[in-house]
Write an enzyme that holds these catalytic residues in place. Sequence first.
Site, mmCIF file in Angstrom:
data_model
loop_
_atom_site.group_PDB
_atom_site.id
_atom_site.type_symbol
_atom_site.label_atom_id
_atom_site.label_comp_id
_atom_site.label_asym_id
_atom_site.label_seq_id
_atom_site.Cartn_x
_atom_site.Cartn_y
_atom_site.Cartn_z
ATOM 1 C CE LYS A 80 -2.203 -1.338 3.682
ATOM 2 N NZ LYS A 80 -1.551 -2.664 3.804
ATOM 3 C CB THR A 81 3.617 2.395 2.210
ATOM 4 O OG1 THR A 81 2.806 2.355 3.391
ATOM 5 C CG2 THR A 81 4.558 3.588 2.292
ATOM 6 C CG ASP A 125 -0.183 4.057 6.348
ATOM 7 O OD1 ASP A 125 -1.060 3.270 5.925
ATOM 8 O OD2 ASP A 125 0.986 3.711 6.549
ATOM 9 C CB THR A 174 -5.034 -3.157 7.730
ATOM 10 O OG1 THR A 174 -5.297 -2.331 8.856
ATOM 11 C CG2 THR A 174 -3.562 -3.051 7.388
ATOM 12 N NE ARG A 233 6.589 -4.277 5.760
ATOM 13 C CZ ARG A 233 5.391 -3.750 5.928
ATOM 14 N NH1 ARG A 233 4.436 -4.427 6.545
ATOM 15 N NH2 ARG A 233 5.138 -2.540 5.489
HETATM 16 N N1 LIG Z 1 4.304 -5.498 -5.819
HETATM 17 C C1 LIG Z 1 5.496 -5.493 -5.193
HETATM 18 N N2 LIG Z 1 6.596 -5.821 -5.872
HETATM 19 C C2 LIG Z 1 7.787 -5.839 -5.257
HETATM 20 N N3 LIG Z 1 7.992 -5.528 -3.969
HETATM 21 C C3 LIG Z 1 6.921 -5.185 -3.252
HETATM 22 C C4 LIG Z 1 5.625 -5.136 -3.829
HETATM 23 N N4 LIG Z 1 4.751 -4.766 -2.873
HETATM 24 C C5 LIG Z 1 5.471 -4.581 -1.757
HETATM 25 N N5 LIG Z 1 6.773 -4.832 -1.970
HETATM 26 C C6 LIG Z 1 7.838 -4.804 -0.962
HETATM 27 O O1 LIG Z 1 7.243 -5.055 0.298
HETATM 28 C C7 LIG Z 1 7.591 -4.048 1.236
HETATM 29 C C8 LIG Z 1 6.363 -3.669 2.021
HETATM 30 O O2 LIG Z 1 5.443 -2.985 1.219
HETATM 31 P P1 LIG Z 1 4.614 -1.730 1.788
HETATM 32 O O3 LIG Z 1 5.392 -1.022 2.830
HETATM 33 O O4 LIG Z 1 4.177 -0.942 0.620
HETATM 34 O O5 LIG Z 1 3.388 -2.473 2.447
HETATM 35 P P2 LIG Z 1 2.074 -1.847 3.111
HETATM 36 O O6 LIG Z 1 0.909 -2.472 2.417
HETATM 37 O O7 LIG Z 1 2.138 -0.365 3.123
HETATM 38 O O8 LIG Z 1 2.125 -2.419 4.583
HETATM 39 P P3 LIG Z 1 1.528 -1.774 5.966
HETATM 40 O O9 LIG Z 1 0.052 -2.070 5.992
HETATM 41 O O10 LIG Z 1 2.248 -2.543 7.031
HETATM 42 O O11 LIG Z 1 1.849 -0.327 5.972
HETATM 43 C C9 LIG Z 1 8.194 -2.902 0.438
HETATM 44 O O12 LIG Z 1 9.360 -2.449 1.039
HETATM 45 C C10 LIG Z 1 8.525 -3.473 -0.910
HETATM 46 O O13 LIG Z 1 9.914 -3.705 -1.008
HETATM 47 MG MG LIG Z 2 2.376 0.987 4.717
#
Ligand SMILES: Nc1ncnc2c1ncn2[C@@H]1O[C@H](COP(=O)(O)OP(=O)(O)OP(=O)(O)O)[C@@H](O)[C@H]1O
Ligand SMILES: [Mg+2]
Length: 362
Positions: A80-81, A125, A174, A233
């Site tokens: 997401k981030t 977020d 989430t 992640r």
């Molecule tokens: N589609 C993707 N392709 C490659 N790497 C990815 C992808 N999605 C996420 N990642 C990797 O996973 C890690 C976590 O992703 P991210 O921080 O965007 O998750 P999030 O959904 O924001 O989680 P949270 O809910 O904990 O904030 C990132 O550092 C990235 O390296």
């Molecule tokens: Mg995030």
Amino acid sequence: MGFHEDDLDVAEDAHLRSLTALEAEGDERAVEAALRPRSLDEVVGQTRVRDQLGLVLEAARRRGRAPDHVLLSGPPGLGKTTLAMIIAHEMNAPLRLTSGPAITHAGDLAAILSGLNEGDVLFVDEIHRMSRPAEEMLYMAMEDFRVDVVIGKGPGATAIPLEIPPFTLVGATTRAGLLPGPLRDRFGFTAHLEFYDPADLDRIVHRSAGLLDVNLTQEGSAEIASRSRGTPRIANRLLRRVRDYAQVRADGVVTHPVAHAALDLYEVDQLGLDRLDRAVIDALCRRFGGGPVGVSTLAVAVGEERETVEEVAEPFLVRVGFLARTPRGRIATAAAWEHLGLAPPPVPADPAAASDPTLFEE
Ligand SMILES: Nc1ncnc2c1ncn2[C@@H]1O[C@H](COP(=O)(O)OP(=O)(O)OP(=O)(O)O)[C@@H](O)[C@H]1O
Ligand SMILES: [Mg+2]
């Protein structure tokens, strides 16, 4: 204003605490940031979301306008981030970061909104954790690019309208289900991120290994991918832990036996379940006879916050078919009993529940 990515990441995936606790280094966030894809082209998997979002952004670019507001929902660590940052990057626009819990008063939000420039991307977020008054202010800002700032109190209070330049709100949550309808409806595009399949995770592990200069074999990568809980992640973290193991206990190359031994050491099981996941099904089967049991009770039994059990452990347990959410509580499936090496109870935990047709409705 002092919004910083670090503020957002503080609340990061609690279930990884068990893994991160094993981690001595303090550059975890830096490594994670370095592994983030920067553009839509670099994003692995999530093809539907990628295509849809690509279209939204391209159309906005052609019209020379800020894209519609975007809501990103899904369990922790699915991107997401990452996608929020990519939206700003693809639009060549500055990204402003904040989070729901940081906005306790409508005034906090007014201050953020009034500091925006045309075309800015505002990332909120954990948007489901914003305060009610701030939420109401946000509705108006999203729709009319205007807010009313209330000055003073009581009968003498006056509302001063404030124009906001067109911006794009990117909300992440989430728990899309916790967002009030009026807020959800004001997003022009909603992306639900799904768990990744092993093939996509395998590509992510390969990509990260390249960036981190880790030497790994096809089988080594596949082993990490299949135990990554459908989550990029986690794939990236496991890769780094397996690399540590390869360097200390082997010749540095991540082969299948090395990955296998390392992941056993870190208590990640064959299906990728971590300690919390196992604790949840364990409590569900052994202590509550397979349920149904309320999620709060279950959370107490495993010594975790209810939110953590609901947002972190359950989505994956549902996905692997170990747990079902029913109106009367959580129940363990036969597969869950089997995974624990236990015989399922001879009769359903609750025979009345088993014949209840509404049981499996969300
Ligand atoms: N589609 C993707 N392709 C490659 N790497 C990815 C992808 N999605 C996420 N990642 C990797 O996973 C890690 C976590 O992703 P991210 O921080 O965007 O998750 P999030 O959904 O924001 O989680 P949270 O809910 O904990 O904030 C990132 O550092 C990235 O390296
Ligand atoms: Mg995030």
